[in-house]
Design an enzyme around this catalytic site. Structure first.
Site, PDB file in Angstrom:
ATOM      1  N   LYS A  87       0.789  -1.140   0.085  1.00  0.00           N
ATOM      2  CA  LYS A  87       0.238   0.122  -0.011  1.00  0.00           C
ATOM      3  C   LYS A  87       0.871   1.393  -0.012  1.00  0.00           C
ATOM      4  CE  LYS A  87      -3.457  -1.914   3.096  1.00  0.00           C
ATOM      5  NZ  LYS A  87      -3.921  -2.035   4.440  1.00  0.00           N
ATOM      6  N   TYR A 109      -5.504   5.665  -0.774  1.00  0.00           N
ATOM      7  CA  TYR A 109      -4.544   4.484  -0.682  1.00  0.00           C
ATOM      8  C   TYR A 109      -4.452   4.012  -2.187  1.00  0.00           C
ATOM      9  CZ  TYR A 109      -6.493   3.866   4.159  1.00  0.00           C
ATOM     10  OH  TYR A 109      -6.931   3.814   5.432  1.00  0.00           O
ATOM     11  N   ASP A 150     -13.383  -3.681  13.838  1.00  0.00           N
ATOM     12  CA  ASP A 150     -12.101  -3.525  14.596  1.00  0.00           C
ATOM     13  C   ASP A 150     -12.245  -3.628  16.187  1.00  0.00           C
ATOM     14  OD1 ASP A 150     -11.195  -0.741  12.271  1.00  0.00           O
ATOM     15  OD2 ASP A 150     -10.961  -2.917  12.035  1.00  0.00           O
TER      16      ASP A 150
HETATM   17  C1  LIG Z   1     -10.300  -1.782   1.342  1.00  0.00           C
HETATM   18  C2  LIG Z   1     -11.755  -1.978   0.860  1.00  0.00           C
HETATM   19  C3  LIG Z   1     -12.773  -1.770   1.566  1.00  0.00           C
HETATM   20  N1  LIG Z   1     -14.139  -1.930   0.846  1.00  0.00           N
HETATM   21  C4  LIG Z   1     -15.389  -2.154   1.813  1.00  0.00           C
HETATM   22  C5  LIG Z   1     -15.257  -3.091   2.988  1.00  0.00           C
HETATM   23  C6  LIG Z   1     -16.242  -2.172   3.678  1.00  0.00           C
HETATM   24  O1  LIG Z   1     -17.523  -2.564   3.663  1.00  0.00           O
HETATM   25  C7  LIG Z   1     -16.122  -0.767   3.518  1.00  0.00           C
HETATM   26  C8  LIG Z   1     -15.136   0.041   4.707  1.00  0.00           C
HETATM   27  O2  LIG Z   1     -14.046  -0.758   4.548  1.00  0.00           O
HETATM   28  P1  LIG Z   1     -13.068  -0.835   5.784  1.00  0.00           P
HETATM   29  O3  LIG Z   1     -14.140  -0.928   7.129  1.00  0.00           O
HETATM   30  O4  LIG Z   1     -11.912  -2.012   5.740  1.00  0.00           O
HETATM   31  O5  LIG Z   1     -12.545   0.511   5.855  1.00  0.00           O
HETATM   32  P2  LIG Z   1     -11.339   1.069   6.887  1.00  0.00           P
HETATM   33  O6  LIG Z   1     -11.856   0.657   8.412  1.00  0.00           O
HETATM   34  O7  LIG Z   1     -11.281   2.456   6.625  1.00  0.00           O
HETATM   35  O8  LIG Z   1     -10.236   0.504   6.282  1.00  0.00           O
HETATM   36  C9  LIG Z   1      -9.221   1.223   5.719  1.00  0.00           C
HETATM   37  O9  LIG Z   1      -8.257   1.780   6.669  1.00  0.00           O
HETATM   38  C10 LIG Z   1      -7.362   0.732   6.996  1.00  0.00           C
HETATM   39  C11 LIG Z   1      -6.542   1.517   7.873  1.00  0.00           C
HETATM   40  C12 LIG Z   1      -6.817   0.025   5.883  1.00  0.00           C
HETATM   41  O10 LIG Z   1      -5.677  -0.087   5.860  1.00  0.00           O
HETATM   42  C13 LIG Z   1      -7.768  -0.602   4.812  1.00  0.00           C
HETATM   43  O11 LIG Z   1      -6.769  -0.870   3.762  1.00  0.00           O
HETATM   44  C14 LIG Z   1      -8.620   0.445   4.472  1.00  0.00           C
HETATM   45  O12 LIG Z   1      -9.555  -0.626   4.307  1.00  0.00           O
HETATM   46  O13 LIG Z   1     -15.255  -0.820   2.195  1.00  0.00           O
HETATM   47  C15 LIG Z   1     -14.029  -1.921  -0.546  1.00  0.00           C
HETATM   48  O14 LIG Z   1     -15.341  -2.291  -1.088  1.00  0.00           O
HETATM   49  N2  LIG Z   1     -12.849  -2.148  -1.029  1.00  0.00           N
HETATM   50  C16 LIG Z   1     -11.912  -2.024  -0.440  1.00  0.00           C
HETATM   51  O15 LIG Z   1     -10.844  -2.067  -1.180  1.00  0.00           O
END
Ligand SMILES: Cc1cn([C@H]2C[C@H](O)[C@@H](COP(=O)(O)OP(=O)(O)O[C@H]3O[C@H](C)C(=O)[C@H](O)[C@H]3O)O2)c(=O)[nH]c1=O
Length: 218
Positions: free
Chosen positions: A107, A167, A203
């Protein structure tokens, strides 16, 4: 001319990427990503033999195979997805996330608005810095980004309201391979700079690390 300045950090393979914006009376123009600069950039503090050669394509005549901390960027590796996150409130924690092999992802994390305390955690099985973490302050003002190789988990705490991250992911999102660690995992003792604010149920629901956790075999 290089528009990205790479620097090594205490965890092997993890790099700080300092954007070198072009500023004029209209404002500024900054490069966020350059495949060749990241692959071949000269590195601060690296012995000559470990760095790529600026401007030379890896594997080109006389340059040998790609080597050094950015070797994982060599073709056929390429950016698979680019994501943008907005975090409304200061103190919010996101992460620590990673994808299990064979979907382990590199990343490039850049901050385009506000500021975050960005953490990369070494999960590489057998790494001398296994379960060690390193943090950098990424902000729109300091133009600093983190280049995180496959095998690391990533998370951050927003230091300002309305923090926005961009990202670049070198592996497509693979929901079945998604994994994570609790940001307040006692075994990691990550020194988050602010009291923990909002955390997603996913988380907050991560189990504590078990003693037999071996990390990722890449
Ligand atoms: C990464 C990703 C997520 N999603 C969907 C999955 C969930 O329904 C939603 C939010 O994902 P997430 O809860 O993982 O989002 P964060 O908690 O902000 O996580 C992010 O921030 C942390 C710190 C990271 O390093 C991860 O790469 C990045 O996903 O988007 C997608 O549809 N496509 C994607 O590529």
């Amino acid at each position: 001319m290089s528009r990205l300045r790479l620097s090594t950090l205490p965890l092997a393979g993890l790099l700080r990427v300092q954007r070198q914006p072009l500023v004029d009376e209209r404002g500024a123009f900054a490069r966020l990503f350059c495949a060749q600069e990241l692959r071949d950039g000269m590195l601060d503090g690296m012995p000559d033999g470990a760095a790529g050669v600026a401007g030379a394509a890896p594997g080109a005549a006389g340059n040998g195979p790609p080597h050094g901390p950015t070797a994982w960027l060599a073709p056929p590796a390429q950016i698979a997805q680019i994501n943008h996150s907005h975090t409304a409130l200061r103190g919010t924690l996101r992460g620590l996330h990673y994808q299990r092999p064979p979907h382990a992802e590199g990343k490039l994390v850049s901050c385009l608005r506000g500021a975050v305390w960005d953490v990369a955690l070494d999960l590489r099985q057998g790494s001398p810095t296994f379960l060690h973490w390193h943090a950098e302050c990424l902000s729109a003002d300091n133009g600093c980004a983190l280049l995180i190789p496959p095998g690391f988990a990533h998370g951050f705490q927003a230091l300002t309201d309305d923090a926005e991250l961009l990202y670049c992911h070198w592996c497509a999102h693979a929901p079945a391979a998604q994994a994570g660690l609790h940001p307040l995992e006692p075994r990691l003792a990550i020194g988050w700079p602010l009291p923990a604010g909002r955390i997603s149920p996913r988380d907050a629901g991560q189990a504590w690390l078990t003693p037999d956790f071996q990390g990722l075999c890449l």
